[in-house]
Design an enzyme around this catalytic site. Sequence first.
Site, short mmCIF file in Angstrom:
data_model
loop_
_atom_site.label_atom_id
_atom_site.label_comp_id
_atom_site.label_asym_id
_atom_site.label_seq_id
_atom_site.Cartn_x
_atom_site.Cartn_y
_atom_site.Cartn_z
N HIS A 1 -25.85 46.80 -45.66
CA HIS A 1 -26.44 47.84 -45.57
C HIS A 1 -25.16 49.05 -45.50
O HIS A 1 -25.31 50.06 -45.67
CB HIS A 1 -26.99 48.06 -43.93
CG HIS A 1 -28.00 48.90 -43.86
ND1 HIS A 1 -29.16 48.94 -43.18
CD2 HIS A 1 -28.20 50.16 -44.43
CE1 HIS A 1 -29.92 49.86 -43.42
NE2 HIS A 1 -29.22 50.73 -43.88
N TYR B 1 -34.18 48.61 -39.29
CA TYR B 1 -35.34 49.62 -39.22
C TYR B 1 -36.55 49.03 -38.60
O TYR B 1 -37.73 49.53 -38.73
CB TYR B 1 -35.68 50.27 -40.71
CG TYR B 1 -34.54 51.31 -41.01
CD1 TYR B 1 -33.95 51.79 -40.29
CD2 TYR B 1 -34.32 51.40 -42.31
CE1 TYR B 1 -32.78 52.70 -40.63
CE2 TYR B 1 -33.18 52.16 -42.86
CZ TYR B 1 -32.27 52.78 -41.86
OH TYR B 1 -31.33 53.50 -42.55
#
Length: 280
Positions: free
Chosen positions: A102, A46
């Site tokens: 993740h 991100y």
Amino acid sequence: MAKLTLTSTYKMKSGYEIPVLGFGAVTAIVHALKAGYRHFDSARMYDSEKACGEAFKLSGIPREEIFVTTKVRKGGYKETKKAVEKSLQETGLDYIDLYLNHSPYGGPEARKGTWKALVEAKHEGKIRSMGVSNYGVHHLEETLAYIKELEGELGEGNAGEISVGQWELHPWLAHPDIVEWCNKHGVVMEAYCPIAKGQRFEEPQVQALMKKYGKTGAQILLRWSLQKGFVPLPKSETPSRIEANAELYDFELAEEDMATLDFDSYSPTTWDPTVSPLDN
């Protein structure tokens, strides 16, 4: 349940503590700090780590008062070693409080490589706690088996522990099998998309609770998350919503009202890697 406040924490298996409310790191980090948030969730994919580091530095808040989570997306041993170094560089921090894989994508060898790299980073003091994100029960069981395997090489208690798991969690995606597993194994559960991206505020059950408690739909769903024992991670770039999302401690949903939010539903708002097979 024990009375919660914005400064309440849960103790993780690593021995460290994690604040019960987090903030999904976006552009309004400085305002979130001013509103009292001290737990920030970021990720390599991100590009939010640098913004976090800059905001922390500007705030003047002592490092030990801030809890930082980040994640590695492309798994494997070498990639994870690089990711940890890059995270420290981007944030400007001496250590990361919590580092997660993740997703389980990449297959068994990639997951094991990621875990081993995080174990080494923990031994080196670069991270304090470790865990996973978006793992299904089969991935979690695989991780436990690998921890035992690594302990044969590194010694008992030296192969890391699943301190935290992060999932999309809300009444329409409650992951009961994963919740049961985590409760059994003492894993703290973080909830991303805890307000289902605002897509469910018009549901009759949510509307009824908003009216009864005089709260927003977001506050109702975040309070549900807290009372489930989760660590919700709401995101917002709107100052008023950032503040409102932290105002969760002057009310408690009654047991019968919590029950109205029990749905037999499977409605992800994003991806759901938990259903990915072990070889994917």
